[in-house]
Design an enzyme around this catalytic site. Structure first.
Site, PDB file in Angstrom:
ATOM      1  N   ARG A  74       0.854  -1.186   0.000  1.00  0.00           N
ATOM      2  CA  ARG A  74       0.000   0.000   0.000  1.00  0.00           C
ATOM      3  C   ARG A  74       0.891   1.238   0.000  1.00  0.00           C
ATOM      4  O   ARG A  74       1.733   1.386   0.892  1.00  0.00           O
ATOM      5  CB  ARG A  74      -0.914  -0.012   1.240  1.00  0.00           C
ATOM      6  CG  ARG A  74      -1.724   1.243   1.367  1.00  0.00           C
ATOM      7  CD  ARG A  74      -2.677   1.227   2.556  1.00  0.00           C
ATOM      8  NE  ARG A  74      -3.323   2.524   2.594  1.00  0.00           N
ATOM      9  CZ  ARG A  74      -3.270   3.366   3.627  1.00  0.00           C
ATOM     10  NH1 ARG A  74      -2.674   3.041   4.744  1.00  0.00           N
ATOM     11  NH2 ARG A  74      -3.848   4.535   3.546  1.00  0.00           N
ATOM     12  N   HIS A 118      -2.921  10.913   0.811  1.00  0.00           N
ATOM     13  CA  HIS A 118      -2.355  10.683   2.146  1.00  0.00           C
ATOM     14  C   HIS A 118      -1.651  11.981   2.555  1.00  0.00           C
ATOM     15  O   HIS A 118      -0.456  12.023   2.780  1.00  0.00           O
ATOM     16  CB  HIS A 118      -1.409   9.480   2.115  1.00  0.00           C
ATOM     17  CG  HIS A 118      -1.097   8.901   3.467  1.00  0.00           C
ATOM     18  ND1 HIS A 118      -1.203   7.554   3.751  1.00  0.00           N
ATOM     19  CD2 HIS A 118      -0.671   9.482   4.611  1.00  0.00           C
ATOM     20  CE1 HIS A 118      -0.836   7.329   5.004  1.00  0.00           C
ATOM     21  NE2 HIS A 118      -0.504   8.497   5.552  1.00  0.00           N
ATOM     22  N   GLU A 163      -7.396   8.467   6.296  1.00  0.00           N
ATOM     23  CA  GLU A 163      -7.650   9.127   7.575  1.00  0.00           C
ATOM     24  C   GLU A 163      -8.206  10.550   7.451  1.00  0.00           C
ATOM     25  O   GLU A 163      -7.548  11.525   7.861  1.00  0.00           O
ATOM     26  CB  GLU A 163      -6.363   9.150   8.418  1.00  0.00           C
ATOM     27  CG  GLU A 163      -5.781   7.770   8.660  1.00  0.00           C
ATOM     28  CD  GLU A 163      -4.603   7.757   9.627  1.00  0.00           C
ATOM     29  OE1 GLU A 163      -4.219   8.840  10.106  1.00  0.00           O
ATOM     30  OE2 GLU A 163      -4.078   6.670   9.905  1.00  0.00           O
ATOM     31  N   ASN A 289      -7.336   1.765  10.024  1.00  0.00           N
ATOM     32  CA  ASN A 289      -6.030   1.953  10.668  1.00  0.00           C
ATOM     33  C   ASN A 289      -6.266   1.939  12.170  1.00  0.00           C
ATOM     34  O   ASN A 289      -7.079   2.722  12.686  1.00  0.00           O
ATOM     35  CB  ASN A 289      -5.407   3.298  10.282  1.00  0.00           C
ATOM     36  CG  ASN A 289      -5.057   3.367   8.797  1.00  0.00           C
ATOM     37  OD1 ASN A 289      -5.153   2.371   8.077  1.00  0.00           O
ATOM     38  ND2 ASN A 289      -4.647   4.538   8.347  1.00  0.00           N
ATOM     39  N   TYR A 291      -4.293   1.746  16.062  1.00  0.00           N
ATOM     40  CA  TYR A 291      -3.036   1.803  16.815  1.00  0.00           C
ATOM     41  C   TYR A 291      -3.206   1.614  18.316  1.00  0.00           C
ATOM     42  O   TYR A 291      -2.362   1.033  18.972  1.00  0.00           O
ATOM     43  CB  TYR A 291      -2.331   3.143  16.561  1.00  0.00           C
ATOM     44  CG  TYR A 291      -1.742   3.221  15.171  1.00  0.00           C
ATOM     45  CD1 TYR A 291      -0.475   2.730  14.910  1.00  0.00           C
ATOM     46  CD2 TYR A 291      -2.474   3.758  14.121  1.00  0.00           C
ATOM     47  CE1 TYR A 291       0.066   2.774  13.630  1.00  0.00           C
ATOM     48  CE2 TYR A 291      -1.939   3.813  12.836  1.00  0.00           C
ATOM     49  CZ  TYR A 291      -0.674   3.314  12.596  1.00  0.00           C
ATOM     50  OH  TYR A 291      -0.144   3.343  11.334  1.00  0.00           O
ATOM     51  N   GLU A 348      -3.406  -0.131   8.191  1.00  0.00           N
ATOM     52  CA  GLU A 348      -2.229   0.280   8.966  1.00  0.00           C
ATOM     53  C   GLU A 348      -2.328  -0.274  10.373  1.00  0.00           C
ATOM     54  O   GLU A 348      -3.384  -0.171  11.014  1.00  0.00           O
ATOM     55  CB  GLU A 348      -2.140   1.808   9.123  1.00  0.00           C
ATOM     56  CG  GLU A 348      -1.638   2.547   7.927  1.00  0.00           C
ATOM     57  CD  GLU A 348      -1.557   4.050   8.168  1.00  0.00           C
ATOM     58  OE1 GLU A 348      -1.329   4.487   9.325  1.00  0.00           O
ATOM     59  OE2 GLU A 348      -1.728   4.787   7.190  1.00  0.00           O
TER      60      GLU A 348
HETATM   61  O1  IFM Z   1       2.581   7.753  10.055  1.00  0.00           O
HETATM   62  C1  IFM Z   1       1.202   7.766  10.233  1.00  0.00           C
HETATM   63  C2  IFM Z   1       0.497   7.562   8.915  1.00  0.00           C
HETATM   64  O2  IFM Z   1       0.873   8.492   7.963  1.00  0.00           O
HETATM   65  C3  IFM Z   1      -0.994   7.670   9.102  1.00  0.00           C
HETATM   66  N1  IFM Z   1      -1.440   6.810  10.180  1.00  0.00           N
HETATM   67  C4  IFM Z   1      -0.739   6.843  11.417  1.00  0.00           C
HETATM   68  C5  IFM Z   1       0.752   6.694  11.186  1.00  0.00           C
HETATM   69  C6  IFM Z   1       1.506   6.725  12.525  1.00  0.00           C
HETATM   70  O3  IFM Z   1       1.278   7.919  13.185  1.00  0.00           O
END
Ligand code: IFM
Length: 440
Positions: A74, A118, A163, A289, A291, A348
């Site tokens: 990606r 992006h 995002e 995404n 985290y 992500e």
């Molecule tokens: O680096 C970023 C990415 O560009 C978008 N999502 C979160 C990642 C980590 O912060």
């Protein structure tokens, strides 16, 4: 961990974070060029001018992807590299770069997933109001058309936006990202136009690439309150409305969440809220995404009147983000149940840690290995519980320019020595390589 037979294992990057060669070969200025060159905006004054020099080293990088055994890659295309003014005249050298990259990726037997946006908006368009300008919807659809015309014969997996929450709110409400505004009304206008731009681009892509699979990537959070107090529960729900439902509801149901519309009141003035039905075009997949988890309780100031609290017991990454793999399971299952996307990809997931320098040809990063292992396991559980998850992209293939944190934060499974541009596999890359081989 059991994954379906045709599960896709990939890694992700983004143009501004890795390419470098800003303003070279006809590329126009982007908002991140302007922002990072403004003193005080990025840690250490870092910029994306060189980054990982992927613009020149993409062949080497694709070789590394092949060595890893990646099945999908990606990446994003830089709008101003292709259209220096944002609209109008195409820069042939920009298109040529992405043509060569795509050919190289395909030649390596890897499936390209292309993200159109992006975060590197052409500065020329920001000068006209950027995403606050309603014309941005058409600008984006035209840019999408340029890209599908050039690459659609070979790229079949398209992601419109990465995002939109971060673009709208981190860039226009919190001021921590380009263009660095702090204006709630502007931020909601930006979010609205991003949603409409997604709705406008999907049919353009389908029209030019009938066998395309098209989706959008949302950064979704897992929000909870540590307390059972009703006001605190409501606070966590508002955060969920702010970050998750403000985008999920338009994309899947063509409406804004009513509780948030009521809460925001005048902040939404001037937005034709009904128009958001145009965002609900059928998509082939949702990119998520994920985290971390965020805990909120009732607060007394700010737009949402919430206050973030920390879970002391769990370890954190170098970003200060709590490591909470079960949030991924829970989020995937919830989104599947409430919104029924046909397919989900984790577009992500990964972690920044203060890695040691390479020694004997490897970087020892056991915490990243554990992070990935635990999140893969959570994803496998989500599949068992009904989530239509069909692929996973580790963030990130390479250490790279981490936006306002500059090069200070390393998310890569491949280490970059920025002084020499030498690439070194971290232990996490070796772990991922073995996992992919074993899954095959
Ligand atoms: O680096 C970023 C990415 O560009 C978008 N999502 C979160 C990642 C980590 O912060």
């Amino acid at each position: 961990m059991i994954f379906p037979k045709d599960f896709l294992w990939g890694a992700a990057t983004a143009s501004y974070q890795i390419e470098g060669s800003d303003l070279k070969d006809g590329r126009g200025e982007c908002i991140w060029y302007r922002f990072s060159h403004t003193p005080g905006m990025v840690v250490n004054g870092d910029t994306g001018d060189v980054a990982c020099d992927h613009y020149h080293r993409y062949r080497e990088d694709v070789t590394l992807m092949k060595e890893l055994g990646l099945q999908a890659y990606r990446f994003s295309t830089s709008w101003p590299r292709v259209l220096p003014e944002g609209t109008g005249k195409v820069n042939p050298q920009g298109l040529d770069f992405y043509n060569r990259l795509v050919d190289e990726v395909l030649e390596a037997g890897i499936r390209p997933f292309l993200t159109l946006y992006h975060w590197d908006l052409p500065q020329a368009l920001q000068d006209k109001g950027g995403w606050e300008n309603p014309d941005s919807v058409k600008w984006f659809a035209d840019y999408a058309q340029t890209m599908v015309d050039s690459l659609g014969d070979r790229v079949k997996d398209w992601i419109t936006l990465n995002e939109p929450f971060v673009v709208a709110f981190v860039g226009n409400l919190f001021g921590a990202h380009a263009p660095g505004k702090r204006d709630a009304r502007a931020a909601y206008h930006v979010a609205h136009h991003l949603l409409l731009a997604h709705g406008a681009a999907v049919p353009v892509i389908r029209q030019h690439v009938p066998d395309a699979r098209v989706g959008i990537t949302l950064d979704l959070g897992y929000f909870e309150s540590p307390s059972t107090n009703e006001a605190d529960q409501q606070a966590a729900r508002r955060e969920d409305g702010f970050k998750n439902r403000w985008f999920l509801e338009p994309v899947f149901n063509g409406v804004y969440p009513a509780d948030m519309v009521a809460w925001l009141g005048d902040t939404l003035q001037g937005i034709d809220l009904d128009a958001v039905k145009a965002a609900a075009v059928p998509i082939d997949f949702l990119g998520i995404n994920y985290y971390t988890r965020n805990l909120f309780v009732e607060g007394d100031s700010g737009l949402l009147r919430t206050r973030q609290v920390m879970a002391e017991s769990n370890p954190r990454t170098a970003m200060g983000w709590e490591i909470y793999p079960d949030g991924l399971r829970s989020l995937l299952v919830r989104v599947a149940k409430e919104y029924a996307p046909p397919v989900i990809y984790v577009t992500e997931n990964g972690a920044a840690f203060d890695d040691p320098a390479p020694a004997n040809g490897v970087v020892d990063d056991p915490r990243r290995v554990a992070y990935l292992q635990d999140h893969f396991a959570a994803a496998a559980q989500a599949i068992e519980q009904g989530a239509p998850l069909q692929g996973y992209f580790v963030w990130s293939l390479l250490d790279n320019f981490e936006w306002a944190e500059g090069y200070n934060r390393r998310f890569g499974i491949i280490h970059i020595d920025y002084a020499t541009q030498r690439r070194t596999f971290k232990q996490s890359a070796r772990y991922y390589q073995q996992l992919i081989a074993a899954q095959k």
